[in-house]
Design an enzyme around this catalytic site. Structure first.
Site, PDB file in Angstrom:
ATOM      1  CG  HIS A  60      30.264 -17.488 -26.726  1.00 33.79           C
ATOM      2  ND1 HIS A  60      29.835 -18.124 -26.163  1.00 33.79           N
ATOM      3  CD2 HIS A  60      28.995 -18.085 -26.805  1.00 33.79           C
ATOM      4  CE1 HIS A  60      29.052 -18.842 -25.612  1.00 33.79           C
ATOM      5  NE2 HIS A  60      28.213 -19.080 -26.012  1.00 33.79           N
ATOM      6  CG  ASP A  64      23.324 -18.941 -23.399  1.00 30.97           C
ATOM      7  OD1 ASP A  64      23.948 -18.540 -24.331  1.00 30.97           O
ATOM      8  OD2 ASP A  64      23.481 -20.363 -23.229  1.00 30.97           O
ATOM      9  CG  ASP A 210      28.536 -22.461 -25.547  1.00 29.73           C
ATOM     10  OD1 ASP A 210      28.620 -22.815 -23.522  1.00 29.73           O
ATOM     11  OD2 ASP A 210      27.366 -21.759 -25.291  1.00 29.73           O
TER      12      ASP A 210
HETATM   13 ZN    ZN Z   1      26.399 -20.316 -27.552  1.00 29.15          ZN
END
Ligand code: ZN
Length: 301
Positions: A60, A64, A210
């Protein structure tokens, strides 16, 4: 199957922690998964040959997980790379990378292909004769996919003594490995299972970061050899999972248990914590076989 963790922390890079990136070596491929800031330095530190990376998978577009990508793409160019590079990631990744290349007037001389993802269902995005890669739609604040890397069924192994005794022409060995019955030199049909052994079981690696706790992924990751599942928080900060769409270590353990995977690797730790023993302990209350990711650590399965 060898996994090298280049970074396994969330949010910002710090002196001793890197944001997310890892390399999966599977059937002669070097798949780079996510590319947080500092990835190219960690690739060098871990002695991963840049030229072997031909496929990059971005989960995504939170920084980070991809702020290292433009740096890596540029470095490949400076190293006069000629090999093609394939980047898989959410729609928008082509725009954000090519805009930077355009404004710096530094187009790559090597072929650069973007495979933009938009589907909310799991889909096959890479395949060759040995490996398949599927997306794992995740539940996060922006459009996010995990990735399932799956070896194809391995060939049967010849029991060479049995094959020689059965007087089978060498031209049929390939068919035997594929599971077929063959005729021997005397015209007698030889049953495959009498001259071959079962193949080495195919392995698989499911990368899920995530994501909030999401049982919808269970059918996709079921029975995986290894599950990497994010565990940003400990129980005491579980209240933060809902607004941030992240998981606790315990929730990761629960997913591993329900998916019946063999190993769980925890990662994407929030930088608010100093040690990681509690992550392991809390996940272990749900699922026995828990491993902790660590920057620079290698796992072989
Ligand atoms: Zn994320």
């Amino acid at each position: 199957m060898k996994l090298t963790i280049l970074g396994c922390h969330s949010a910002t890079p710090r002196t001793n922690t890197n944001p997310t990136s890892q390399v999966l070596e599977i059937k002669n491929h070097m798949f780079l998964i996510d590319c947080g800031e500092g990835t190219q330095v960690e690739l060098r530190r871990n002695k991963v040959k840049f030229s072997r990376i031909k496929h990059i998978f971005i989960s995504h577009l939170h920084g980070d997980h991809y702020f290292g990508l433009i740096g890596l793409v540029s470095t490949f160019q400076l190293l006069t790379r000629e090999t093609e590079l394939h980047i898989y990631g959410p729609k928008g990744i082509k725009e954000v990378i090519t805009l930077q290349l355009k404004l710096s007037q530094s187009w790559t001389s090597y072929p650069l292909y973007f495979h933009e993802l938009t589907s909310k269902e799991s889909e096959l995005i890479f395949e060759d004769d040995k490996v398949e890669v599927y997306t794992i739609p995740l539940k996060h604040r922006v459009y996010t996919n995990g990735f399932l890397f799956k070896e194809k069924e391995n060939e049967r192994k010849l029991d060479i003594n049995a094959v020689l005794n059965a007087n089978i022409n060498v031209a049929y060995y390939r068919k035997l490995k594929q599971g077929a019955d063959v005729e021997n030199e005397d015209g007698i049909l030889i049953k495959n299972e009498t001259v071959t052994k079962d193949p080495v079981p195919a392995k698989s690696y499911a990368y899920c970061s995530d994501t909030a706790y999401n049982e919808a992924i269970l059918p996709i990751i079921k029975n995986a050899t290894v599950l990497y599942h994010e565990s940003t928080f400990l129980d005491k900060n579980e209240v933060l999972c809902e607004p941030t769409k992240h998981s606790t270590a315990r929730q990761a353990g629960r997913i591993a248990k329900k998916a019946n995977v063999s190993h769980l690797i925890l990662g994407h730790f929030s930088t608010r914590y100093n040690g990681y023993d509690e992550f392991e302990a809390q996940a272990k209350e749900e699922f026995e076989n828990v491993l902790l990711a660590k920057d620079g650590k290698q796992f072989e399965f």
